[in-house]
Design an enzyme around this catalytic site. Sequence first.
Site, PDB file in Angstrom:
ATOM      1  N   GLY A  12       0.812  -1.377  -0.092  1.00  0.00           N
ATOM      2  CA  GLY A  12       0.032  -0.013   0.252  1.00  0.00           C
ATOM      3  C   GLY A  12       0.977   1.222   0.106  1.00  0.00           C
ATOM      4  O   GLY A  12       0.608   2.256  -0.779  1.00  0.00           O
ATOM      5  N   ASP A  32       9.766  -6.471  -5.121  1.00  0.00           N
ATOM      6  CA  ASP A  32       8.709  -7.273  -4.371  1.00  0.00           C
ATOM      7  C   ASP A  32       9.006  -8.854  -4.603  1.00  0.00           C
ATOM      8  O   ASP A  32       9.902  -9.061  -5.559  1.00  0.00           O
ATOM      9  CB  ASP A  32       7.487  -6.749  -4.445  1.00  0.00           C
ATOM     10  CG  ASP A  32       6.614  -6.747  -3.459  1.00  0.00           C
ATOM     11  OD1 ASP A  32       6.012  -5.611  -2.957  1.00  0.00           O
ATOM     12  OD2 ASP A  32       6.412  -7.819  -2.867  1.00  0.00           O
ATOM     13  N   ASP A  49      13.371 -11.981  -2.850  1.00  0.00           N
ATOM     14  CA  ASP A  49      12.943 -12.541  -1.615  1.00  0.00           C
ATOM     15  C   ASP A  49      13.931 -11.869  -0.610  1.00  0.00           C
ATOM     16  O   ASP A  49      15.295 -12.146  -0.665  1.00  0.00           O
ATOM     17  CB  ASP A  49      12.930 -13.952  -1.602  1.00  0.00           C
ATOM     18  CG  ASP A  49      12.156 -14.382  -0.425  1.00  0.00           C
ATOM     19  OD1 ASP A  49      12.408 -13.802   0.629  1.00  0.00           O
ATOM     20  OD2 ASP A  49      11.922 -15.679  -0.471  1.00  0.00           O
ATOM     21  N   SER A  73       4.006  -6.052   7.335  1.00  0.00           N
ATOM     22  CA  SER A  73       3.818  -4.848   7.660  1.00  0.00           C
ATOM     23  C   SER A  73       2.837  -4.896   8.848  1.00  0.00           C
ATOM     24  O   SER A  73       2.024  -3.681   9.359  1.00  0.00           O
ATOM     25  CB  SER A  73       3.139  -3.686   6.607  1.00  0.00           C
ATOM     26  OG  SER A  73       1.952  -4.374   6.160  1.00  0.00           O
ATOM     27  N   ASN A 110       5.237   3.127  14.173  1.00  0.00           N
ATOM     28  CA  ASN A 110       4.662   3.380  15.681  1.00  0.00           C
ATOM     29  C   ASN A 110       4.511   2.159  16.652  1.00  0.00           C
ATOM     30  O   ASN A 110       4.719   2.503  17.871  1.00  0.00           O
ATOM     31  CB  ASN A 110       3.242   4.437  15.359  1.00  0.00           C
ATOM     32  CG  ASN A 110       2.076   3.265  15.083  1.00  0.00           C
ATOM     33  OD1 ASN A 110       1.311   2.595  15.971  1.00  0.00           O
ATOM     34  ND2 ASN A 110       1.802   2.937  13.670  1.00  0.00           N
ATOM     35  N   TYR A 134       6.126  -7.927  15.396  1.00  0.00           N
ATOM     36  CA  TYR A 134       6.318  -7.095  14.469  1.00  0.00           C
ATOM     37  C   TYR A 134       7.104  -5.453  15.001  1.00  0.00           C
ATOM     38  O   TYR A 134       7.953  -5.035  14.489  1.00  0.00           O
ATOM     39  CB  TYR A 134       5.031  -6.531  13.764  1.00  0.00           C
ATOM     40  CG  TYR A 134       4.852  -5.273  12.997  1.00  0.00           C
ATOM     41  CD1 TYR A 134       5.446  -5.208  11.737  1.00  0.00           C
ATOM     42  CD2 TYR A 134       4.052  -4.253  13.195  1.00  0.00           C
ATOM     43  CE1 TYR A 134       5.469  -4.149  11.023  1.00  0.00           C
ATOM     44  CE2 TYR A 134       3.891  -3.331  12.682  1.00  0.00           C
ATOM     45  CZ  TYR A 134       4.763  -3.016  11.218  1.00  0.00           C
ATOM     46  OH  TYR A 134       4.698  -2.043  10.567  1.00  0.00           O
ATOM     47  N   LYS A 138      10.817  -3.785  14.090  1.00  0.00           N
ATOM     48  CA  LYS A 138      11.149  -2.657  13.857  1.00  0.00           C
ATOM     49  C   LYS A 138      11.820  -1.744  14.530  1.00  0.00           C
ATOM     50  O   LYS A 138      13.125  -0.979  14.349  1.00  0.00           O
ATOM     51  CB  LYS A 138       9.770  -1.579  13.845  1.00  0.00           C
ATOM     52  CG  LYS A 138       8.826  -2.073  12.742  1.00  0.00           C
ATOM     53  CD  LYS A 138       9.357  -2.012  11.318  1.00  0.00           C
ATOM     54  CE  LYS A 138       8.416  -2.332  10.161  1.00  0.00           C
ATOM     55  NZ  LYS A 138       8.869  -2.260   8.869  1.00  0.00           N
ATOM     56  N   ARG A 172      -8.045   7.103  16.946  1.00  0.00           N
ATOM     57  CA  ARG A 172      -6.412   7.009  17.252  1.00  0.00           C
ATOM     58  C   ARG A 172      -5.558   7.670  15.915  1.00  0.00           C
ATOM     59  O   ARG A 172      -4.587   8.077  16.194  1.00  0.00           O
ATOM     60  CB  ARG A 172      -6.368   5.518  17.170  1.00  0.00           C
ATOM     61  CG  ARG A 172      -4.775   4.931  17.257  1.00  0.00           C
ATOM     62  CD  ARG A 172      -4.602   3.411  17.705  1.00  0.00           C
ATOM     63  NE  ARG A 172      -3.293   3.162  17.274  1.00  0.00           N
ATOM     64  CZ  ARG A 172      -2.888   2.754  16.186  1.00  0.00           C
ATOM     65  NH1 ARG A 172      -3.641   2.437  15.076  1.00  0.00           N
ATOM     66  NH2 ARG A 172      -1.560   2.339  16.091  1.00  0.00           N
TER      67      ARG A 172
HETATM   68  C1  15L Z   1       1.506   0.130  10.720  1.00  0.00           C
HETATM   69  O1  15L Z   1       2.785  -0.458  11.290  1.00  0.00           O
HETATM   70  C2  15L Z   1       1.000  -1.232   9.748  1.00  0.00           C
HETATM   71  O2  15L Z   1       1.989  -1.278   8.752  1.00  0.00           O
HETATM   72  C3  15L Z   1      -0.304  -0.549   9.266  1.00  0.00           C
HETATM   73  O3  15L Z   1      -0.773  -1.523   8.521  1.00  0.00           O
HETATM   74  C4  15L Z   1      -1.130   0.148  10.411  1.00  0.00           C
HETATM   75  O4  15L Z   1      -1.576  -0.811  11.024  1.00  0.00           O
HETATM   76  C5  15L Z   1      -0.431   1.182  11.427  1.00  0.00           C
HETATM   77  O5  15L Z   1       0.761   0.642  11.705  1.00  0.00           O
HETATM   78  C6  15L Z   1      -1.377   1.664  12.357  1.00  0.00           C
HETATM   79  O6  15L Z   1      -0.788   1.547  13.452  1.00  0.00           O
HETATM   80  O7  15L Z   1      -2.280   2.248  11.895  1.00  0.00           O
END
Ligand code: 15L
Length: 270
Positions: A12, A32, A49, A73, A110, A134, A138, A172
């Site tokens: 996206g 990709d 990959d 993601s 975030n 996840y 990060k 949010r």
């Molecule tokens: C992210 O890190 C995700 O990639 C995205 O899909 C959303 O979930 C976003 O955070 C979020 O916190 O809204």
Amino acid sequence: MERVLVTGAAGGIGRRLRRLLGGVYPALRLSDRAEIGDLAPGESFVAADLGDLAQVERAVAGVDGVVHLGGMSVENDWPTILESNIVGTYNLFEAARRAGVKRVVFASSNHAVGFYRRRRRIGTDVPPRPDTRYGVSKVFGEALGALYADKHGLGVLAIRIGNVDDHPIDKRRLSIWIHPEDLAQLVRIGLEHPDLGYELVYGASDNERGWWDNAAAFRLGYRPRHRGEDHLAAALAAQAKLPPDPVGDLFQGGSFCAMEFEGDPEERGS
Ligand code: 15L
């Protein structure tokens, strides 16, 4: 900066950034796992990959800068996060170093700090409080970026991205939203700023209800053009249709905090 590689270009954020960066960098290489068919003039495609260093080296060869969006993601099981985001991000930085790439922009999230309470205002100097595996990946990517900047002289910008969309989709997101054009501005800072070692910034538009002190981005020249508050009524109307989330509503990471959560949320986070 002539030749720029975008990993995870089919996702996206990748699709949106392609449109915004296409006119800026004459050669945009997209990578990709799945083939991208609709290439625009100036774009090329390399399948890679991220878990395979040799494939990543092929994708990176000859580029000046990389925008690393690739990998998972959202939250997933440990083997998937390990392969895509831990091994994959290591492979990306290592391939960039070997190829003499000048700049890497790393799409952090975030969710590296998701367990801070919503009443807190945090800068980029607070300890990480990831809300998922996840989010941990990060934090790892941010640390790897700092290592490759300090040890190998790569210029690295890590962006803790909030939520990329045309408008904030709930309450949010009024605090963490970033318009694609503002994100493109940050990416360009990461690729072009004349004096960049390792920097960590928040990827947020001009959000009155923001939770983040983004002084680090402003110092680099970031001037967001979009305001979350311009979409207040629609975001609150959408929020009103959502069920309450007793865990997620307390923390900046929202529903990611609630996944697999055990215990009393009042006693958790920071
Ligand atoms: C992210 O890190 C995700 O990639 C995205 O899909 C959303 O979930 C976003 O955070 C979020 O916190 O809204």
